[in-house]
Write an enzyme that holds these catalytic residues in place. Sequence first.
Site, PDB file in Angstrom:
ATOM      1  N   LYS A 112       0.734  -1.211  -0.038  1.00  0.00           N
ATOM      2  CA  LYS A 112       0.227   0.064  -0.046  1.00  0.00           C
ATOM      3  C   LYS A 112       0.793   1.229   0.070  1.00  0.00           C
ATOM      4  O   LYS A 112       0.459   2.226  -0.654  1.00  0.00           O
ATOM      5  CB  LYS A 112      -0.774  -0.140   1.229  1.00  0.00           C
ATOM      6  CG  LYS A 112      -2.094  -0.878   1.147  1.00  0.00           C
ATOM      7  CD  LYS A 112      -3.121  -0.833   2.163  1.00  0.00           C
ATOM      8  CE  LYS A 112      -3.942  -1.982   2.409  1.00  0.00           C
ATOM      9  NZ  LYS A 112      -4.459  -1.956   3.874  1.00  0.00           N
ATOM     10  N   LYS A 193      -3.696 -11.583  -6.410  1.00  0.00           N
ATOM     11  CA  LYS A 193      -4.846 -12.023  -5.703  1.00  0.00           C
ATOM     12  C   LYS A 193      -5.990 -11.277  -5.946  1.00  0.00           C
ATOM     13  O   LYS A 193      -6.234  -9.862  -6.600  1.00  0.00           O
ATOM     14  CB  LYS A 193      -4.868 -12.134  -4.094  1.00  0.00           C
ATOM     15  CG  LYS A 193      -4.710 -10.722  -3.679  1.00  0.00           C
ATOM     16  CD  LYS A 193      -5.068 -10.711  -2.113  1.00  0.00           C
ATOM     17  CE  LYS A 193      -5.243  -9.349  -1.572  1.00  0.00           C
ATOM     18  NZ  LYS A 193      -5.429  -8.856  -0.362  1.00  0.00           N
ATOM     19  N   LYS A 196     -10.635  -6.226  -3.963  1.00  0.00           N
ATOM     20  CA  LYS A 196     -11.826  -5.403  -3.969  1.00  0.00           C
ATOM     21  C   LYS A 196     -11.532  -3.954  -4.622  1.00  0.00           C
ATOM     22  O   LYS A 196     -12.041  -3.417  -5.263  1.00  0.00           O
ATOM     23  CB  LYS A 196     -12.209  -4.955  -2.534  1.00  0.00           C
ATOM     24  CG  LYS A 196     -12.981  -5.967  -1.712  1.00  0.00           C
ATOM     25  CD  LYS A 196     -13.684  -5.293  -0.371  1.00  0.00           C
ATOM     26  CE  LYS A 196     -13.664  -6.261   0.673  1.00  0.00           C
ATOM     27  NZ  LYS A 196     -12.614  -5.516   1.528  1.00  0.00           N
TER      28      LYS A 196
HETATM   29  P1  TYM Z   1     -10.732  -7.776   3.597  1.00  0.00           P
HETATM   30  O1  TYM Z   1     -11.626  -6.740   3.813  1.00  0.00           O
HETATM   31  O2  TYM Z   1      -9.492  -7.312   2.512  1.00  0.00           O
HETATM   32  O3  TYM Z   1     -11.095  -9.154   3.437  1.00  0.00           O
HETATM   33  C1  TYM Z   1     -11.933  -9.872   3.854  1.00  0.00           C
HETATM   34  C2  TYM Z   1     -11.692 -11.234   4.059  1.00  0.00           C
HETATM   35  O4  TYM Z   1     -11.484 -11.873   2.755  1.00  0.00           O
HETATM   36  C3  TYM Z   1     -10.358 -12.487   2.581  1.00  0.00           C
HETATM   37  N1  TYM Z   1      -9.972 -12.360   1.206  1.00  0.00           N
HETATM   38  C4  TYM Z   1      -9.635 -13.552   0.305  1.00  0.00           C
HETATM   39  N2  TYM Z   1      -9.620 -14.804   0.492  1.00  0.00           N
HETATM   40  C5  TYM Z   1      -9.223 -15.456  -0.519  1.00  0.00           C
HETATM   41  N3  TYM Z   1      -9.104 -14.981  -1.679  1.00  0.00           N
HETATM   42  C6  TYM Z   1      -8.979 -13.695  -1.851  1.00  0.00           C
HETATM   43  N4  TYM Z   1      -8.386 -13.053  -3.201  1.00  0.00           N
HETATM   44  C7  TYM Z   1      -9.119 -12.755  -0.631  1.00  0.00           C
HETATM   45  N5  TYM Z   1      -9.347 -11.514  -0.586  1.00  0.00           N
HETATM   46  C8  TYM Z   1      -9.722 -11.309   0.595  1.00  0.00           C
HETATM   47  C9  TYM Z   1      -9.605 -11.860   3.444  1.00  0.00           C
HETATM   48  O5  TYM Z   1      -8.417 -12.913   4.099  1.00  0.00           O
HETATM   49  C10 TYM Z   1     -10.388 -11.575   4.758  1.00  0.00           C
HETATM   50  O6  TYM Z   1     -10.682 -12.848   5.678  1.00  0.00           O
HETATM   51  N6  TYM Z   1      -7.597  -6.680   7.526  1.00  0.00           N
HETATM   52  C11 TYM Z   1      -8.801  -7.444   7.176  1.00  0.00           C
HETATM   53  C12 TYM Z   1     -10.151  -7.087   7.812  1.00  0.00           C
HETATM   54  C13 TYM Z   1      -9.915  -6.904   9.472  1.00  0.00           C
HETATM   55  C14 TYM Z   1      -9.994  -8.458  10.134  1.00  0.00           C
HETATM   56  C15 TYM Z   1     -10.008  -7.860  11.480  1.00  0.00           C
HETATM   57  C16 TYM Z   1     -10.081  -9.750   9.986  1.00  0.00           C
HETATM   58  C17 TYM Z   1      -9.922  -6.114  10.326  1.00  0.00           C
HETATM   59  N7  TYM Z   1      -9.783  -6.559  11.573  1.00  0.00           N
HETATM   60  C18 TYM Z   1      -9.849  -8.852  12.699  1.00  0.00           C
HETATM   61  C19 TYM Z   1     -10.090 -10.530  10.966  1.00  0.00           C
HETATM   62  C20 TYM Z   1      -9.882 -10.168  12.146  1.00  0.00           C
HETATM   63  C21 TYM Z   1      -9.136  -6.981   5.764  1.00  0.00           C
HETATM   64  O7  TYM Z   1      -8.811  -6.030   5.334  1.00  0.00           O
HETATM   65  O8  TYM Z   1      -9.966  -7.915   5.099  1.00  0.00           O
END
Ligand code: TYM
Length: 327
Positions: A112, A193, A196
Site C-alpha cells: 500500500k 490475488k 476489492k
Molecule cells: P478484507 O476486507 O480485505 O477481506 C475480507 C476477508 O476476505 C479474505 N480475502 C480473500 N480470501 C481469498 N482470496 C482472496 N482473493 C481474498 N481477498 C480477501 C481476507 O483474507 C479476509 O478474511 N484486515 C482485514 C479485515 C479485518 C479483520 C480484523 C479480519 C480487520 N480486523 C480482525 C479478521 C480479524 C481485511 O482487510 O480484510
Amino acid sequence: MKTRVFSGMQPSGNLHIGNYLGALKNWVRIQHDYECIFCIVDLHAVTLYQHPSELRSKIREIAALYLAAGIDPRVSAVMVQSSVAAHAELAWMLTCVTPVGWLERMTQYKAKAAKQESVGDGILQYPVLMAADILLYQAGIVPVGDDQAQHLELTRDIALRFNSLYGETFVVPSTSLPTVGARIMGLDDPEQKMSKSASGANHAVALLDPPDRIRKTIMRATTDSQPCVQFETAGPGVLNLLSIYQAFSGWDDGQIRQHFEGMRYGDLKKQVAEMVVSQLAPFRERYQQIVGEPGYLDRVLHEGAERVAPIAQETVRLVKERMGLYS
Ligand code: TYM
C-alpha cells in the site's frame, strides 16, 4: 464455554467470491459451533480516503451481505467496528507495545505504501487496530483468507509481548484458513490475488453481480496456451478456476481431477460460470429481502453492538488495570 471467534471485512469496494470463499463461507459453516462476532471494520476502511456517503451505504451493504450469505444474527453478533469505541481505545494501548519495525515488515503495508506519495499513519497502524479487534474479545479463532495470515502472526506477537510485559491478559488467537479457496486469484491476472480495490472490469466476480455479468467475467478469464485441462502442467489461471469450482462444490481433489482432466477450457469456464451463478443466485434474492425490510438492518447492527460491548469493556478495564492506567 464456547471458544469465541472474531472476523471482519472492510466496507470498501464490492465483496467478491474471494472474500466469500476465503472467509464468509467458513463463518457461516462454523457459526453454530462457536460464539461468533462478525464485524464491519469501517475504521480500517478510512485508512484510505472513503467518500463519506459511499462509506455509509457500503457499511450497510456489507452487513446485508453477511446475512444474505447465511450469517444468522440471532446466533452470531453482527456489528460495526466504530460503534464500539473500545476498538480504538485498545488499539492505542497496543500501539505502545508494538515496535515500528514489526509494522514496517508487513507485506500489505509495503504494497500500500508503495502506491502512495505520502503514507498515512493509519496504513502503518492498520494491523495494530486489527490486533485490537481480535484481542478485545479474547477470540481464540480468527477465520480469514491467506492474505491476512501475516497480520494474524503479528496479532499473536503483540498479545505475547503484552502478556509478558504486564502478565497474562490476552488469549493468543489461532488462524483458521479454508483448505480450498484461501487465496482466489484475479480472473484477468492470475498472478495477483482477487482484490476489492482492483479496477479491471474482468478482475473479480462480485457477490451481487447479475448472472450475465458473472458468465461474461468467467468466460473471459485468463488461462494459458494449452487447449485443455492437464493437471500436471496447468497454469495459475486454470488452477484458479478449478479452485473456485472446488470451493463452491465441496468436491474433493479426486472428484475434481476425474471430472475436469482433459476438458477443453471453454467447457471448463462454462461449468465454473454455471456453478458460480447457481451458488450466488440465493444471495441476491435474500439481499433484496433484507434491505427491503425497513429498520431490520439497523436493529441487527444495534443489537450486535449491544451484545459485544460488555465483553469489550471488561477487556479494556483489565488492560487499564494491568498497565496502571487511571480508571
Ligand atoms: P478484507 O476486507 O480485505 O477481506 C475480507 C476477508 O476476505 C479474505 N480475502 C480473500 N480470501 C481469498 N482470496 C482472496 N482473493 C481474498 N481477498 C480477501 C481476507 O483474507 C479476509 O478474511 N484486515 C482485514 C479485515 C479485518 C479483520 C480484523 C479480519 C480487520 N480486523 C480482525 C479478521 C480479524 C481485511 O482487510 O480484510
